[in-house]
Design a protein around this motif. Structure first.
Motif, PDB file in Angstrom:
ATOM      1  N   THR A   1     -43.729  13.658  -9.774  1.00 14.41           N
ATOM      2  CA  THR A   1     -44.393  13.924  -8.501  1.00 14.41           C
ATOM      3  C   THR A   1     -45.497  14.932  -8.715  1.00 14.41           C
ATOM      4  O   THR A   1     -45.449  15.729  -9.654  1.00 14.41           O
ATOM      5  CB  THR A   1     -43.394  14.420  -7.437  1.00 14.41           C
ATOM      6  OG1 THR A   1     -44.102  14.599  -6.210  1.00 14.41           O
ATOM      7  CG2 THR A   1     -42.733  15.717  -7.820  1.00 14.41           C
TER       8      THR A   1
ATOM      9  N   SER B   1     -43.335  15.135   1.076  1.00 12.87           N
ATOM     10  CA  SER B   1     -42.760  13.784   1.064  1.00 12.87           C
ATOM     11  C   SER B   1     -41.548  13.672   0.146  1.00 12.87           C
ATOM     12  O   SER B   1     -40.742  12.756   0.302  1.00 12.87           O
ATOM     13  CB  SER B   1     -43.823  12.756   0.670  1.00 12.87           C
ATOM     14  OG  SER B   1     -44.251  12.968  -0.664  1.00 12.87           O
TER      15      SER B   1
ATOM     16  N   PHE C   1     -48.848  17.294  -0.101  1.00 15.49           N
ATOM     17  CA  PHE C   1     -48.304  15.984   0.270  1.00 15.49           C
ATOM     18  C   PHE C   1     -47.059  15.665  -0.552  1.00 15.49           C
ATOM     19  O   PHE C   1     -46.065  15.168  -0.028  1.00 15.49           O
ATOM     20  CB  PHE C   1     -49.333  14.877   0.072  1.00 15.49           C
ATOM     21  CG  PHE C   1     -50.524  14.981   0.979  1.00 15.49           C
ATOM     22  CD1 PHE C   1     -50.386  15.333   2.312  1.00 15.49           C
ATOM     23  CD2 PHE C   1     -51.790  14.713   0.502  1.00 15.49           C
ATOM     24  CE1 PHE C   1     -51.481  15.414   3.153  1.00 15.49           C
ATOM     25  CE2 PHE C   1     -52.898  14.796   1.335  1.00 15.49           C
ATOM     26  CZ  PHE C   1     -52.742  15.150   2.661  1.00 15.49           C
ATOM     27  N   ALA C   2     -47.114  15.948  -1.850  1.00 16.32           N
ATOM     28  CA  ALA C   2     -45.998  15.640  -2.733  1.00 16.32           C
ATOM     29  C   ALA C   2     -44.755  16.439  -2.359  1.00 16.32           C
ATOM     30  O   ALA C   2     -43.651  15.894  -2.298  1.00 16.32           O
ATOM     31  CB  ALA C   2     -46.387  15.904  -4.188  1.00 16.32           C
TER      32      ALA C   2
ATOM     33  N   LEU D   1     -52.862  17.159  -2.986  1.00 16.03           N
ATOM     34  CA  LEU D   1     -51.720  16.442  -3.540  1.00 16.03           C
ATOM     35  C   LEU D   1     -50.443  17.274  -3.596  1.00 16.03           C
ATOM     36  O   LEU D   1     -49.389  16.790  -3.189  1.00 16.03           O
ATOM     37  CB  LEU D   1     -52.049  15.888  -4.934  1.00 16.03           C
ATOM     38  CG  LEU D   1     -50.898  15.183  -5.633  1.00 16.03           C
ATOM     39  CD1 LEU D   1     -50.501  13.923  -4.877  1.00 16.03           C
ATOM     40  CD2 LEU D   1     -51.260  14.867  -7.057  1.00 16.03           C
TER      41      LEU D   1
ATOM     42  N   CYS E   1     -55.379   9.642  -0.019  1.00 13.72           N
ATOM     43  CA  CYS E   1     -55.295  10.852   0.786  1.00 13.72           C
ATOM     44  C   CYS E   1     -56.686  11.454   0.812  1.00 13.72           C
ATOM     45  O   CYS E   1     -57.620  10.907   0.239  1.00 13.72           O
ATOM     46  CB  CYS E   1     -54.264  11.824   0.210  1.00 13.72           C
ATOM     47  SG  CYS E   1     -54.641  12.381  -1.458  1.00 13.72           S
TER      48      CYS E   1
ATOM     49  N   VAL F   1     -39.974  10.117  -1.397  1.00 14.64           N
ATOM     50  CA  VAL F   1     -41.287   9.522  -1.633  1.00 14.64           C
ATOM     51  C   VAL F   1     -42.042  10.404  -2.622  1.00 14.64           C
ATOM     52  O   VAL F   1     -42.197  11.597  -2.402  1.00 14.64           O
ATOM     53  CB  VAL F   1     -42.092   9.408  -0.319  1.00 14.64           C
ATOM     54  CG1 VAL F   1     -43.492   8.881  -0.579  1.00 14.64           C
ATOM     55  CG2 VAL F   1     -41.351   8.537   0.682  1.00 14.64           C
ATOM     56  N   THR F   2     -42.493   9.810  -3.712  1.00 11.66           N
ATOM     57  CA  THR F   2     -43.297  10.563  -4.672  1.00 11.66           C
ATOM     58  C   THR F   2     -44.774  10.339  -4.368  1.00 11.66           C
ATOM     59  O   THR F   2     -45.167   9.321  -3.824  1.00 11.66           O
ATOM     60  CB  THR F   2     -43.000  10.148  -6.121  1.00 11.66           C
ATOM     61  OG1 THR F   2     -43.267   8.757  -6.284  1.00 11.66           O
ATOM     62  CG2 THR F   2     -41.544  10.441  -6.482  1.00 11.66           C
ATOM     63  N   CYS F   3     -45.581  11.311  -4.723  1.00  7.95           N
ATOM     64  CA  CYS F   3     -47.013  11.262  -4.436  1.00  7.95           C
ATOM     65  C   CYS F   3     -47.755  11.691  -5.699  1.00  7.95           C
ATOM     66  O   CYS F   3     -47.565  12.805  -6.183  1.00  7.95           O
ATOM     67  CB  CYS F   3     -47.297  12.216  -3.278  1.00  7.95           C
ATOM     68  SG  CYS F   3     -49.005  12.214  -2.739  1.00  7.95           S
ATOM     69  N   ASN F   4     -48.543  10.799  -6.253  1.00  8.09           N
ATOM     70  CA  ASN F   4     -49.277  11.073  -7.486  1.00  8.09           C
ATOM     71  C   ASN F   4     -50.704  10.540  -7.369  1.00  8.09           C
ATOM     72  O   ASN F   4     -50.992   9.682  -6.545  1.00  8.09           O
ATOM     73  CB  ASN F   4     -48.577  10.408  -8.684  1.00  8.09           C
ATOM     74  CG  ASN F   4     -47.215  11.004  -8.935  1.00  8.09           C
ATOM     75  OD1 ASN F   4     -47.101  12.093  -9.455  1.00  8.09           O
ATOM     76  ND2 ASN F   4     -46.179  10.289  -8.533  1.00  8.09           N
TER      77      ASN F   4
END
Length: 94
Positions: free
Chosen positions: A92, A29, A25-26, A22, A16, A34-37
């Motif tokens: 997340t 999503s 986005f996390a 973050l 990203c 959907v996880t974002c890390n």
């Protein structure tokens, strides 16, 4: 937007536009499962680091880290492996 950072081959990949975004986005999503890390391990002990980063500069970088040591590639791989596994479904960056 996904992009590869400019520079030498094998440089870190940014999924990203940066970690400051973050949480947004996390949160956005997560509703889709959907996880974002982000994994930012700092200085990792690799041949490339040894070849291209002066020892005195490495010491300066490490002096500003909590553990004051270089990470090992297998430590980073273990974290990434966990985050990609079903066991991390609750983790997340939100």
């Amino acid at each position: 937007m996904l992009r590869r950072s400019l520079g030498a081959p094998s440089q870190r990949y940014q999924g990203c536009s940066g970690a400051p975004h973050l949480p947004v986005f996390a949160a956005e999503s997560a509703r889709y499962g959907v996880t974002c890390n982000v994994v930012e391990p700092g200085l990792v002990a690799t041949e490339r680091i040894d070849e291209q980063v002066d020892e005195s500069w490495q010491r300066r970088l490490l002096a500003n880290t909590a553990l004051q040591r270089r990470g090992r590639p297998e430590e980073v791989a273990a974290v990434v492996g966990f985050l990609c596994s079903p066991a991390a479904s609750l983790v997340t960056g939100a």
